[in-house]
Design a protein around this motif. Structure first.
Motif, PDB file in Angstrom:
ATOM      1  N   ASP A  57       9.130 -10.489  30.597  1.00  0.00           N
ATOM      2  CA  ASP A  57      10.153 -10.041  31.554  1.00  0.00           C
ATOM      3  C   ASP A  57      11.419 -10.879  31.524  1.00  0.00           C
ATOM      4  OD1 ASP A  57       9.301 -12.389  32.682  1.00  0.00           O
ATOM      5  OD2 ASP A  57       8.610 -11.500  34.569  1.00  0.00           O
ATOM      6  N   THR A 108       8.245  -4.603  26.777  1.00  0.00           N
ATOM      7  CA  THR A 108       7.442  -4.665  28.005  1.00  0.00           C
ATOM      8  C   THR A 108       6.472  -5.838  28.010  1.00  0.00           C
ATOM      9  OG1 THR A 108       5.788  -3.172  27.040  1.00  0.00           O
ATOM     10  CG2 THR A 108       7.534  -2.163  28.376  1.00  0.00           C
ATOM     11  N   SER A 116      13.908   1.823  34.842  1.00  0.00           N
ATOM     12  CA  SER A 116      12.672   1.795  34.058  1.00  0.00           C
ATOM     13  C   SER A 116      11.926   0.494  34.310  1.00  0.00           C
ATOM     14  CB  SER A 116      12.985   1.960  32.562  1.00  0.00           C
ATOM     15  OG  SER A 116      11.789   2.141  31.817  1.00  0.00           O
ATOM     16  N   PRO A 117      11.214   0.404  35.438  1.00  0.00           N
ATOM     17  CA  PRO A 117      10.517  -0.839  35.810  1.00  0.00           C
ATOM     18  C   PRO A 117       9.581  -1.313  34.694  1.00  0.00           C
ATOM     19  CG  PRO A 117      10.486   0.717  37.632  1.00  0.00           C
ATOM     20  CD  PRO A 117      11.018   1.457  36.441  1.00  0.00           C
ATOM     21  N   GLY A 118       9.577  -2.643  34.459  1.00  0.00           N
ATOM     22  CA  GLY A 118       8.706  -3.231  33.447  1.00  0.00           C
ATOM     23  C   GLY A 118       9.344  -3.369  32.092  1.00  0.00           C
ATOM     24  N   PRO A 165      16.914  -6.338  32.927  1.00  0.00           N
ATOM     25  CA  PRO A 165      16.072  -5.182  33.267  1.00  0.00           C
ATOM     26  C   PRO A 165      16.735  -3.866  32.853  1.00  0.00           C
ATOM     27  CG  PRO A 165      16.240  -6.713  35.125  1.00  0.00           C
ATOM     28  CD  PRO A 165      17.245  -7.158  34.108  1.00  0.00           C
TER      29      PRO A 165
END
Length: 529
Positions: free
Chosen positions: A216, A213, A224-226, A220
């Motif tokens: 970026d 995390t 699970s964003p981030g 992806p």
């Protein structure tokens, strides 16, 4: 279906493009290419996949420090590897970049498969991480460096990392991995690498952090964003995405599982512990073999940018010739072991084997046919026992002995047998002395020269996977059709009669292996094992 009719899939390690490629990258690419060409010559449909592993913290930090977009840096670095493959005549079928959209889709597909199997969970990672290796290490694996810096087993600095992470249940697969190694002893080669991996896995496996995390630049994590995938999940999946995974109608459905992953010994753990565990979790077949080759060392040290001892393979190829470099690396280095190289050794080997022995044999054989027989070939001669024995030995070398060794990745052993056959042909020329027979027994001279024509063809086809450009240049001069240069052609008993019937005539031959001179400025210095 016999093995020789089955599809064959081989990969190089997907290279991290942290600058221009060095001679070690070239060595692996050439060995992989020779195996691919060899299998094609045996009549198998082959896929050779390579590419660049562009994600991870190192690429992100380098681009940031240079004030540029990460993808721009990745484009530049990946381009250097494409240039090397083109220069070295590497016959790859697909060059897969981990920044490609198709690769992102494949990586997310295998992630979802592992997730569906209950092998991924969210937790907090605290531990030692090497940015240079893109690898996690246990406290027990570390040593103390100067200034209190902790070092990985590879001698790279590690730093304490704390962040939220997805974990893969690697510990769940310990018993299945040990069973794999025991039931399939050739899964990891050579045996020394297998023993290292066995000891590591028998010591116990901990679950593996598989997402980051703190940056970026990566694939992806779905849903699970981030989070972006840990670079090795992403990089290893290239072996699937390069075939079109997850589409079963693509090459993936035909060529997976891989026959051989060809890799450097420093990344054996990733390929023989993490990778089969990921595939088991995703319910995908495992590769048949992972071969961890040794290093080419410069002055006794592994080449690296930080040491400033990286040797540019393009410069070596420009100076000595691509085929001479390819031949030297596979002739002089026992594949699987560390090897040595030097400018002097490249010149010495290329001159002794290629220019003086094989090149001279081909040149004088074709020249004598051109000068003494007006280039005309004829099949109506009576071979003597010496002729029959020589061609029988060459046929066994090309059809049995060399293929056996190449099939085991024992390239140097197979080439040694080939050069012995070249020496036998040169001895035959000296013994038969066709220049004397021209005056005393013209019919015997004709039989000797026809025998030599046949012998040179066999030798050229046998060594063609190693020196493809030079072998094709020679076979062109001999009137051998493009589709008659594989191992099946060596079993065609009528090829010579058909060539004679076609009216082909040998012209003034052009040398295929020029003698090399040692440059005044040494390239790369002496390498030591």
């Amino acid at each position: 279906m016999s093995e020789n009719n089955e599809p064959f899939y081989i990969t190089t390690a997907i290279s991290y493009p942290n600058g221009r490629p060095h001679i070690g990258h070239a060595y692996e690419a050439i060995a992989t290419d020779v195996m691919a060409r060899f299998q094609r010559a045996r009549g198998r449909e082959v896929r050779l996949i390579t590419g660049t592993d562009e994600h991870g913290l190192k690429m992100f930090q380098t681009a940031r420090d240079q004030g540029r977009a990460t993808i721009d840096l990745a484009d530049e670095m990946s381009g250097y590897f494409r240039e090397m493959y083109a220069k070295l005549n590497i016959s790859y079928d697909n060059f897969m970049r981990t920044s490609d959209a198709a690769h992102h889709a494949a990586s997310q597909a295998i992630w979802k498969a592992m997730e569906a199997n209950g092998d991924l969970y969210l937790d907090r990672y605290e531990g030692w991480y090497s940015v240079r290796d893109e690898a996690f290490y246990d406290e027990s694996e570390l040593t103390d460096g100067e200034g209190g810096i902790r070092l990985s087993p590879q001698g790279t600095p590690v730093e304490w990392t704390v962040e939220e992470s997805w974990f893969f249940r690697l510990s769940k697969y310990q018993d299945r991995l040990l069973a794999l190694y025991n039931e399939h002893p050739d899964f990891i080669r050579p045996e020394s690498r297998r023993n290292e991996v066995l000891r590591f896995v028998e010591g116990g496996l901990k679950d593996l952090s598989v997402s980051r995390t703190s940056f970026d630049w990566g694939v992806p994590v779905p849903g699970s964003p981030g989070h972006v995938m840990y670079v090795w999940v992403d990089a290893l999946t290239t072996y699937l995405s390069g075939l079109g995974y997850p589409d079963p109608a693509s090459d993936f459905g035909t060529f997976w599982p891989a026959n051989i992953h060809m890799i450097g010994k420093d990344i054996v753990r990733f390929h023989t512990v993490y990778w089969p565990a990921f595939l088991m979790s995703a319910n995908l077949p495992l590769p048949k073999q992972v071969f961890g080759h040794g290093f080419l060392l410069n002055r006794g040290e592994k080449m690296s940018k930080s040491l400033g001892n990286v040797v540019d393979p393009m410069a070596l190829a420009d100076r000595f010739g691509v085929d001479a470099l390819r031949y030297y690396l596979l002739r002089e280095v026992s594949f699987g072991q560390d090897g040595s190289y030097s400018a002097e050794a490249i010149v010495r080997t290329a001159n002794a084997d290629l220019a003086n022995s094989f090149g001279n044999l081909a040149q004088r054989s074709l020249s004598m046919i051109f000068k003494n027989l007006d280039g005309e070939l004829s099949a109506d001669y009576a071979p003597a026992q010496d002729d029959i024995d020589l061609l029988a030995d060459l046929a066994d070398m090309a059809a049995v002995r060399l293929p056996h060794e190449f099939g085991q990745l024992a390239f140097s052993v197979g080439i040694e047998d080939w050069i012995r056959a070249v020496f036998a042909c040169n001895q035959y020329v000296d013994t038969q002395a066709p220049w004397t027979l021209r005056k005393t027994d013209p019919e015997r001279m004709r039989a000797v020269l026809m025998t030599l024509f046949r012998a040179v063809r066999t030798l050229a086809i046998a060594i063609r996977p190693v020196v493809p450009a030079a072998a094709d240049k020679l076979l062109d001069q001999m009137g051998i059709a493009d589709d008659a240069r594989d191992f099946a052609a060596l079993t065609d008993k009528d090829w010579f009669a058909k060539l004679v019937a076609s009216g082909f005539k040998v012209g003034q031959p052009v040398p295929i292996f020029p003698r090399l001179e040692l440059p005044a400025d040494e390239i790369g210095g002496e390498g030591e094992a």
